[in-house]
Design a protein around this motif. Structure first.
Motif, mmCIF file in Angstrom:
data_model
loop_
_atom_site.group_PDB
_atom_site.id
_atom_site.type_symbol
_atom_site.label_atom_id
_atom_site.label_comp_id
_atom_site.label_asym_id
_atom_site.label_seq_id
_atom_site.Cartn_x
_atom_site.Cartn_y
_atom_site.Cartn_z
ATOM 1 N N LEU A 98 0.820 -1.204 0.000
ATOM 2 C CA LEU A 98 0.000 0.000 0.000
ATOM 3 C C LEU A 98 0.857 1.259 0.000
ATOM 4 O O LEU A 98 0.488 2.283 -0.587
ATOM 5 C CB LEU A 98 -0.934 -0.003 1.209
ATOM 6 N N ASN A 99 2.015 1.183 0.631
ATOM 7 C CA ASN A 99 2.867 2.361 0.713
ATOM 8 C C ASN A 99 3.399 2.784 -0.647
ATOM 9 O O ASN A 99 3.725 3.958 -0.848
ATOM 10 C CB ASN A 99 4.036 2.115 1.670
ATOM 11 N N ALA A 100 3.517 1.862 -1.594
ATOM 12 C CA ALA A 100 3.933 2.260 -2.936
ATOM 13 C C ALA A 100 2.974 3.307 -3.494
ATOM 14 O O ALA A 100 3.387 4.325 -4.060
ATOM 15 C CB ALA A 100 3.997 1.043 -3.859
ATOM 16 N N ALA A 101 1.672 3.077 -3.314
ATOM 17 C CA ALA A 101 0.685 4.056 -3.769
ATOM 18 C C ALA A 101 0.760 5.337 -2.950
ATOM 19 O O ALA A 101 0.581 6.444 -3.481
ATOM 20 C CB ALA A 101 -0.717 3.463 -3.687
ATOM 21 N N LEU A 102 1.052 5.206 -1.652
ATOM 22 C CA LEU A 102 1.133 6.388 -0.793
ATOM 23 C C LEU A 102 2.329 7.259 -1.145
ATOM 24 O O LEU A 102 2.255 8.491 -1.091
ATOM 25 C CB LEU A 102 1.195 5.964 0.674
ATOM 26 N N VAL A 103 3.462 6.637 -1.501
ATOM 27 C CA VAL A 103 4.627 7.416 -1.908
ATOM 28 C C VAL A 103 4.336 8.161 -3.203
ATOM 29 O O VAL A 103 4.656 9.349 -3.351
ATOM 30 C CB VAL A 103 5.869 6.519 -2.062
ATOM 31 N N VAL A 104 3.713 7.487 -4.164
ATOM 32 C CA VAL A 104 3.346 8.150 -5.415
ATOM 33 C C VAL A 104 2.366 9.283 -5.145
ATOM 34 O O VAL A 104 2.459 10.371 -5.737
ATOM 35 C CB VAL A 104 2.766 7.131 -6.412
ATOM 36 N N MET A 105 1.435 9.051 -4.229
ATOM 37 C CA MET A 105 0.487 10.090 -3.844
ATOM 38 C C MET A 105 1.216 11.290 -3.248
ATOM 39 O O MET A 105 0.958 12.448 -3.616
ATOM 40 C CB MET A 105 -0.505 9.516 -2.821
ATOM 41 N N GLY A 106 2.126 11.037 -2.328
ATOM 42 C CA GLY A 106 2.875 12.120 -1.700
ATOM 43 C C GLY A 106 3.734 12.888 -2.681
ATOM 44 O O GLY A 106 3.920 14.107 -2.560
ATOM 45 N N ASP A 107 4.254 12.169 -3.682
ATOM 46 C CA ASP A 107 5.072 12.809 -4.706
ATOM 47 C C ASP A 107 4.204 13.670 -5.623
ATOM 48 O O ASP A 107 4.509 14.842 -5.876
ATOM 49 C CB ASP A 107 5.791 11.722 -5.511
ATOM 50 N N LYS A 108 3.101 13.123 -6.101
ATOM 51 C CA LYS A 108 2.271 13.839 -7.067
ATOM 52 C C LYS A 108 1.520 15.009 -6.442
ATOM 53 O O LYS A 108 1.250 16.019 -7.116
ATOM 54 C CB LYS A 108 1.288 12.871 -7.729
ATOM 55 N N LEU A 109 1.165 14.897 -5.157
ATOM 56 C CA LEU A 109 0.432 15.976 -4.489
ATOM 57 C C LEU A 109 1.342 16.985 -3.805
ATOM 58 O O LEU A 109 0.870 17.960 -3.225
ATOM 59 C CB LEU A 109 -0.553 15.393 -3.463
#
Length: 344
Positions: free
Chosen positions: A15-26
């Protein structure tokens, strides 16, 4: 139960893979890096996103020890070492691209299941766009850190040729990061980047225009066994040979295209020659990519040799030798890369 809790940790990591991408994109990581300590409300305000999402994202990041949390103040801090890896795009430690390509790869799991049942493949062009964007963002920092300063000088006589004015073919160039970097470093040389993926070549052309190197760089849509030109002083392939259905055919084409005293430079994922050599964190990640991304790519093409992401130097030597090269050696390496030199 030890294994069960280890598996729970694995789910959190997935799940953290998606969270890191989220944190990067936002922009969350960039905002955290600029602040000494931040509350969820402050991060939500500065990022222009909804506070409930920010709150839960921060808590997940704290649980994974990506950020620290102070219960006395309710503030979160991104340690400076983590900030480099999560926000500095030209750092060789930059990680969001790695997570982005992983997330894009997992996105296409249903296709992989169908391909595995039928023995077919999945072309690079069929994957989620995060695969293409993440691939460049993951590999580009390593190229920036190593290609001009370390890898090219490790090749016999190549830098002198590039400084004097060489002709270079960068095969499987993707978005052109490696091609453009070499062109910026060696303005007397001319470069042609090729890739079968039309959309990637369109991006590469735009990047070359932005970098101001179109006077010495051109890009073409072509497979590895069909790029145009003869007498190249240097042919390069970065992190793509193992993806090819017919790497031996590609090697033969390179042998025909390279000058008699030319060089074929092969950048491949770091790997040992035996399975047990690769049972480590890097090998685990690469075997995962091999199963879901690289092997399906090879199987989608003619021959479908399926070298795998962890092919190892011995198998790559066999490919080069079968293609007509007589000299072959590993000349440089990083924890993620091995650089190989093949000569006629």
């Amino acid at each position: 139960m030890q294994f069960v809790f280890r598996a729970v940790d694995e789910v959190g990591a997935t799940l953290n893979a998606a969270l890191v991408v989220m944190g990067d994109k936002l922009g969350y990581y960039r905002i955290l890096a600029a602040e000494e300590a931040t509350t969820a409300a402050e991060l939500a305000d500065r990022s222009g996103t909804a506070q409930p999402y920010v709150r839960e994202w921060l808590n997940a990041q704290a649980a994974g020890r990506y950020v620290t949390y102070d219960p006395a103040t309710g503030r979160y801090t991104l340690p400076p070492e983590h900030a480099v890896a999560l926000t500095v795009e030209d750092s060789p430690a930059f990680l969001p691209g790695f997570f982005q390509i992983a997330l894009g790869t997992v996105h296409d799991t249903e296709q992989v299941l169908a391909a595995a049942r039928g023995g077919s493949g999945i072309g690079w062009h069929e994957h989620h766009t995060d695969v293409h964007l993440g691939c460049e963002r993951f590999f580009r920092p390593s190229y920036n850190a190593n290609l001009v300063e370390g890898w090219l000088p490790a090749l016999d006589g190549v830098v002198a040729k590039l400084q004097a004015g060489a002709t270079v073919a960068d095969v499987g160039c993707g978005h052109g990061a490696s091609t453009i970097l070499m062109a910026q470093a060696f303005p007397s040389s001319t470069f042609v980047g090729s890739d079968y993926h039309t959309e990637s070549i369109e991006t590469a052309r735009a990047r070359a225009h932005e970098a101001g190197v179109t006077d010495r760089v051109r890009f073409e849509v072509a497979p590895a066994n069909g790029f145009r030109g003869k007498g190249f002083d240097l042919v390069t392939m970065f992190d793509c040979l193992h993806d090819m259905g017919d790497p031996v055919g590609a090697a033969r084409h390179v042998r025909d295209a390279v000058a008699a005293d030319g060089t074929w430079m092969i950048g491949e994922p770091m790997a040992g020659d035996h399975v047990e050599d690769n049972l480590n964190p890097v090998g685990r990640a690469y075997y995962g990519f091999s199963t879901l991304l690289c092997t399906p790519s090879s199987l989608s093409q003619d021959v479908g040799l399926a070298l795998g992401t962890q092919a190892g130097q011995a198998r790559l030597r066999d490919v080069a030798t079968a293609g007509g090269f007589t000299r072959f050696a590993r000349v440089a390496e990083t924890p993620f890369n091995q650089v190989l030199e093949a000569r006629p």
